[in-house]
Design an enzyme around this catalytic site. Structure first.
Site, PDB file in Angstrom:
ATOM      1  N   LYS A 207      61.142  24.216  59.897  1.00  0.00           N
ATOM      2  CA  LYS A 207      62.495  24.400  60.426  1.00  0.00           C
ATOM      3  C   LYS A 207      63.171  25.580  59.747  1.00  0.00           C
ATOM      4  O   LYS A 207      63.121  25.659  58.520  1.00  0.00           O
ATOM      5  CB  LYS A 207      63.300  23.128  60.170  1.00  0.00           C
TER       6      LYS A 207
ATOM      7  N   LYS B   8      61.706  23.516  55.106  1.00  0.00           N
ATOM      8  CA  LYS B   8      63.036  23.758  55.659  1.00  0.00           C
ATOM      9  C   LYS B   8      63.676  24.907  54.891  1.00  0.00           C
ATOM     10  O   LYS B   8      63.845  24.839  53.669  1.00  0.00           O
ATOM     11  CB  LYS B   8      63.890  22.500  55.550  1.00  0.00           C
TER      12      LYS B   8
HETATM   13  C1  PBG Z   1      71.121  18.324  57.377  1.00  0.00           C
HETATM   14  C2  PBG Z   1      70.585  19.056  58.543  1.00  0.00           C
HETATM   15  C3  PBG Z   1      70.899  20.345  58.984  1.00  0.00           C
HETATM   16  C4  PBG Z   1      70.218  20.531  60.177  1.00  0.00           C
HETATM   17  C5  PBG Z   1      69.504  19.370  60.423  1.00  0.00           C
HETATM   18  N1  PBG Z   1      69.733  18.478  59.388  1.00  0.00           N
HETATM   19  C6  PBG Z   1      71.837  21.359  58.461  1.00  0.00           C
HETATM   20  C7  PBG Z   1      71.650  21.963  57.144  1.00  0.00           C
HETATM   21  O1  PBG Z   1      70.637  21.825  56.468  1.00  0.00           O
HETATM   22  O2  PBG Z   1      72.620  22.611  56.760  1.00  0.00           O
HETATM   23  C8  PBG Z   1      70.274  21.755  61.039  1.00  0.00           C
HETATM   24  C9  PBG Z   1      69.972  21.548  62.473  1.00  0.00           C
HETATM   25  C10 PBG Z   1      70.367  22.647  63.368  1.00  0.00           C
HETATM   26  O3  PBG Z   1      70.847  23.722  62.969  1.00  0.00           O
HETATM   27  O4  PBG Z   1      70.194  22.449  64.583  1.00  0.00           O
HETATM   28  N2  PBG Z   1      70.586  18.635  56.162  1.00  0.00           N
END
Ligand code: PBG
Length: 330
Positions: free
Chosen positions: A247, A194
């Site tokens: 992601k 991520k």
């Molecule tokens: C929480 C999380 C996030 C997303 C999914 N879970 C945001 C982040 O890490 O700031 C992003 C999902 C999206 O942008 O569609 N940690």
């Protein structure tokens, strides 16, 4: 070699093009992310994500019924609580917003497959993904809270747990906590690679989870790195992840492909909020054909190697698939 070989021969006829198509999409590929908010009778449009809403529990159940009816049988749940606290303990409560939503959906739609996102950022006053010590997220304190949150969500009926925090060692800790509580059948889908991405902007509006100071660069990955993604995936597999995730998806198709080539494990890709909103915005301006671009994006994510695509387009894409089994291929 030309002129014997003419690659266009296989492109002159629509049926033939479909016969030799290497990638196709189906409703089984998709997971629909949904936002649940406290309160009654709410269906708040999310301005930065046209077509997406924050649902209160009863409206969320209605939405799930619609999804199930068209063939979307899997959702990823995010909660927006009424109150936040310093450590995100509110996410571990028996009657927390997501726990309540899971019970309500399962009562009416037991077949709906519910994946619960596990993270603290929607539940902490400061918007970071864990407990703050000396101005930064403390890894080991955070994974203890995440384990409690995971068990609480499994108790409520979550079918799968998806930690999105990017702390080290959280998969192992969550696996152990789930097993100790008897949830050895509950899979973990880990947000393994991520990235610290600008593409999460609209989500943070939707979930009220923007960090109140600093950024997430001490835990989420540097977009410049690819070898490091494989190390993250390696660790998560060793710790017991059942599915690994990359992601965002679109700027990271190379990571999806490397993961696919390297590992024999199902791969999920998250087509995140910013990727969705860019398409919506350009389409609203008449600059692109929304259906075509959406289909092309989802196809590219599948072609790159994703087995599961988490996307806000799930409902639209399945509606199009139901109307014509091979969208965008005629
Ligand atoms: C929480 C999380 C996030 C997303 C999914 N879970 C945001 C982040 O890490 O700031 C992003 C999902 C999206 O942008 O569609 N940690």
């Amino acid at each position: 070699m030309f002129p014997q070989t003419r690659l266009r021969r296989l492109r002159y006829n629509a049926t033939l093009r479909q016969m030799v198509s290497e990638t196709s999409l189906s409703a089984n590929d998709f997971v629909m992310p949904l936002f649940v908010i406290y309160g009654k009778n709410k269906k708040n449009p999310i301005p930065s994500m046209p077509g997406q809403f924050q649902f209160s529990v009863e409206n969320l159940v209605t939405e799930c019924k619609e999804l199930s009816a068209i063939g979307v049988r899997s959702i990823l749940l995010f909660g927006i609580p009424e109150h936040k606290d310093e450590h995100g303990y509110v996410a571990c409560k028996h009657n927390g917003i997501v726990q309540t939503a899971i019970r309500a959906i399962k009562e009416e739609l037991p077949e709906m497959y519910i994946i619960a996102d596990v993270c603290n950022c929607e539940y902490t006053t400061h918007g970071h993904c864990g407990t703050i010590v000396d101005g930064d997220v403390d890894n080991d304190l955070t994974i203890a809270t995440l384990s409690k949150q995971s068990v609480s969500l499994a108790e409520a009926g979550a079918d799968m747990i998806a930690p999105s925090d990017m702390m080290d060692g959280r998969v192992e800790e969550i696996r152990k906590a789930l097993d100790d509580a008897g949830f050895y059948k509950t899979p973990i889908m880990s947000y393994s690679a991520k990235y610290a991405s600008g593409f999460y902007g609209p989500f943070r509006d939707a979930a009220g989870s923007a960090p109140q100071f600093g950024d997430r660069k001490t835990y989420q990955m540097n977009p410049a790195n690819s070898n490091e993604a494989l190390r993250e995936i390696d660790q998560d597999i060793l710790e017991g992840a059942d599915i690994i995730m990359v992601k965002p998806a679109l700027s990271y198709l190379d990571i999806i492909r490397r993961a696919k080539d390297e590992y024999n494990i199902p791969i999920a890709a998250y087509n995140v909020s910013g990727e969705y909103s860019m398409v919506k915005a350009a389409a609203a301006n008449g600059w692109i054909d929304e259906q075509r671009v959406m289909t092309e994006i989802l196809t590219s994510i599948k072609r790159a190697g994703a087995d599961i695509i988490i996307t806000y387009f799930a409902k639209d894409a399945v509606n199009i698939l139901n109307a014509s089994p091979t969208p965008g291929k005629s």
